[in-house]
Design a protein around this motif. Structure first.
Motif, PDB file in Angstrom:
ATOM      1  N   UNK A  41       0.542  -0.808   0.264  1.00 44.11           N
ATOM      2  CA  UNK A  41       0.077   0.236  -0.283  1.00 44.11           C
ATOM      3  C   UNK A  41       1.066   1.340  -0.164  1.00 44.11           C
ATOM      4  N   UNK A  42       2.046   1.171   0.576  1.00 49.57           N
ATOM      5  CA  UNK A  42       3.181   2.699   0.918  1.00 49.57           C
ATOM      6  C   UNK A  42       3.426   2.613  -0.771  1.00 49.57           C
ATOM      7  N   UNK A  43       4.337   1.593  -1.316  1.00 50.87           N
ATOM      8  CA  UNK A  43       3.914   1.805  -2.771  1.00 50.87           C
ATOM      9  C   UNK A  43       3.512   2.615  -4.303  1.00 50.87           C
ATOM     10  N   UNK A  44       1.898   2.158  -3.148  1.00 52.79           N
ATOM     11  CA  UNK A  44       1.239   2.961  -4.559  1.00 52.79           C
ATOM     12  C   UNK A  44       0.674   2.342  -5.505  1.00 52.79           C
ATOM     13  N   UNK A  45       1.408   1.028  -6.554  1.00 50.38           N
ATOM     14  CA  UNK A  45       1.541   0.978  -7.813  1.00 50.38           C
ATOM     15  C   UNK A  45      -0.052  -0.309  -7.426  1.00 50.38           C
ATOM     16  N   UNK A  46      -1.222   0.855  -8.902  1.00 49.21           N
ATOM     17  CA  UNK A  46      -2.299  -0.001  -8.679  1.00 49.21           C
ATOM     18  C   UNK A  46      -1.937  -1.145  -9.185  1.00 49.21           C
ATOM     19  N   UNK A  47      -0.927  -1.711 -10.079  1.00 47.39           N
ATOM     20  CA  UNK A  47      -0.629  -2.684 -11.130  1.00 47.39           C
ATOM     21  C   UNK A  47       0.593  -3.244 -11.194  1.00 47.39           C
ATOM     22  N   UNK A  48       1.054  -4.849 -11.028  1.00 53.55           N
ATOM     23  CA  UNK A  48       1.779  -5.004 -10.917  1.00 53.55           C
ATOM     24  C   UNK A  48       1.872  -6.154 -10.180  1.00 53.55           C
ATOM     25  N   UNK A  49       3.372  -6.839 -10.093  1.00 58.00           N
ATOM     26  CA  UNK A  49       3.942  -8.020  -9.644  1.00 58.00           C
ATOM     27  C   UNK A  49       5.148  -7.538  -8.428  1.00 58.00           C
ATOM     28  N   UNK A  50       4.700  -7.445  -7.333  1.00 53.21           N
ATOM     29  CA  UNK A  50       5.523  -7.372  -6.129  1.00 53.21           C
ATOM     30  C   UNK A  50       5.775  -8.632  -5.100  1.00 53.21           C
ATOM     31  N   UNK A  51       7.588  -8.097  -4.155  1.00 51.31           N
ATOM     32  CA  UNK A  51       7.467  -9.667  -3.521  1.00 51.31           C
ATOM     33  C   UNK A  51       8.430  -8.874  -2.573  1.00 51.31           C
ATOM     34  N   UNK A  52       7.894  -8.846  -1.695  1.00 55.61           N
ATOM     35  CA  UNK A  52       8.409  -8.100   0.073  1.00 55.61           C
ATOM     36  C   UNK A  52       8.711  -8.977   0.492  1.00 55.61           C
ATOM     37  N   UNK A  53      10.540  -9.039   0.959  1.00 59.11           N
ATOM     38  CA  UNK A  53      11.349  -9.972   1.726  1.00 59.11           C
ATOM     39  C   UNK A  53      11.491  -9.274   3.055  1.00 59.11           C
ATOM     40  N   UNK A  54      11.406  -9.986   3.704  1.00 57.11           N
ATOM     41  CA  UNK A  54      11.260 -10.084   5.012  1.00 57.11           C
ATOM     42  C   UNK A  54      12.344 -11.286   6.131  1.00 57.11           C
ATOM     43  N   UNK A  55      12.804 -10.558   7.264  1.00 60.89           N
ATOM     44  CA  UNK A  55      13.378 -11.615   7.891  1.00 60.89           C
ATOM     45  C   UNK A  55      12.683 -11.626   9.222  1.00 60.89           C
ATOM     46  N   UNK A  56      12.791 -12.780  10.025  1.00 56.78           N
ATOM     47  CA  UNK A  56      12.180 -12.904  10.710  1.00 56.78           C
ATOM     48  C   UNK A  56      13.447 -12.850  12.690  1.00 56.78           C
ATOM     49  N   UNK A  57      13.115 -11.468  12.757  1.00 55.28           N
ATOM     50  CA  UNK A  57      13.927 -10.947  13.976  1.00 55.28           C
ATOM     51  C   UNK A  57      13.965 -11.875  15.457  1.00 55.28           C
ATOM     52  N   UNK A  58      15.510 -11.825  15.708  1.00 53.86           N
ATOM     53  CA  UNK A  58      15.543 -12.207  17.369  1.00 53.86           C
ATOM     54  C   UNK A  58      14.614 -12.154  18.557  1.00 53.86           C
TER      55      UNK A  58
END
Length: 276
Positions: free
Chosen positions: A216-233
């Motif tokens: 939602x922050x990025x605001x692209x109405x269309x497209x393919x996106x990947x959110x990469x995250x890590x599980x912190x301690x």
């Protein structure tokens, strides 16, 4: 729709790019073989995209590799698309990796759950203490230029084009794959040392909300996106990167039903994009 009225797509990919732990060619051969049922489609190398794009209804940028290797040509492609009003999928208005990694600074300042990031020696005190720190170029991709240093070396770095983050001893990395604003699937790497040895991941409601917040922050109405995250301690998820230019999709990890669902969602998204 008659065959003559089928939309024409120029699909941009570097089939020969030597990605570590991934085979770009396999993924794009599969995806284009499925999309051909709905679109007239041609593949081209990213170096050829600006010259060829005028003959198509839209340009789909997929596994085109890091733009560092062809920065001038990529700028020419963007300028030509902007000047001619060409449709590019993903749209070129992305605020994340598409524009460089400075968005990590913006998200840090805004209080988003992201690995703390600074780009000035005067701000090093704002980072939590760590055994080592990640130093990465703002225009980096695919770990190009990434290095890890100890705290005593940080003041002597040349700032301006780099970012500094504490190295997080995470338990695993997880990626969330979106088409438009809809989460399609999630995959994770149980072994932190093997980033691309992925397995299916069942996201919790909290995980979904975490990932959706960045989309939602990025605001692209269309497209393919990947959110990469890590599980912190501490158990929380922290953003590693938001890939909005040409995210690798790891479709080979999905079962047939998962791949079918992703292709169907992408097809619907492209039709909406072309109709807009």
């Amino acid at each position: 729709m008659s065959a003559a009225a089928r939309p024409r797509l120029l699909y941009v990919t570097d089939l020969a790019y030597p990605a570590r732990g991934r085979r770009y060619c396999d993924e794009d051969i599969h995806l284009t073989s499925r999309l051909r049922a709905h679109f007239d489609l041609a593949l081209c190398h990213p170096l050829d995209a600006a010259r060829l794009m005028d003959g198509f209804d839209a340009v789909v940028v997929r596994n085109s590799g890091p733009v560092l290797g062809y920065a001038a040509q990529y700028r020419a492609f963007r300028e030509h698309a902007t000047r001619t009003g060409a449709r590019v999928y993903n749209p070129l208005t992305g605020k994340a990796d598409m524009a460089g990694k400075q968005y990590l600074l913006e998200l840090t300042e805004a209080g988003f759950p992201v690995i703390p990031t600074v780009d000035r020696a005067d701000d090093l005190h704002r980072l939590p203490a760590a055994d080592r720190y990640a130093v990465k170029p703002k225009l980096g991709a695919d770990s190009i230029g990434l290095e890890f240093v100890t705290a005593d070396l940080l003041p002597a770095l040349t700032y301006g084009s780099i970012l500094v983050q504490p190295r997080v001893e995470f338990s695993y990395e997880v990626s969330f794959y979106f088409v438009d604003h809809d989460l399609q699937y999630a995959l994770y790497a149980p072994d932190p040392a093997r980033r691309w040895d992925l397995q299916p991941y069942a996201p919790t409601a909290e995980d979904r909300e975490f990932a959706r917040r960045f989309i939602e922050w990025n605001g692209l109405a269309h497209g393919i996106q990947r959110v990469d995250a890590c599980r912190a301690p501490g158990g929380e998820l922290l953003l590693v990167e938001l890939e909005d230019l040409n995210p690798y999709l790891s479709l080979d990890v999905l079962d047939d039903a998962g791949r079918d669902a992703f292709v169907a969602a992408t097809t619907r998204s492209l039709h909406r994009f072309l109709a807009g």
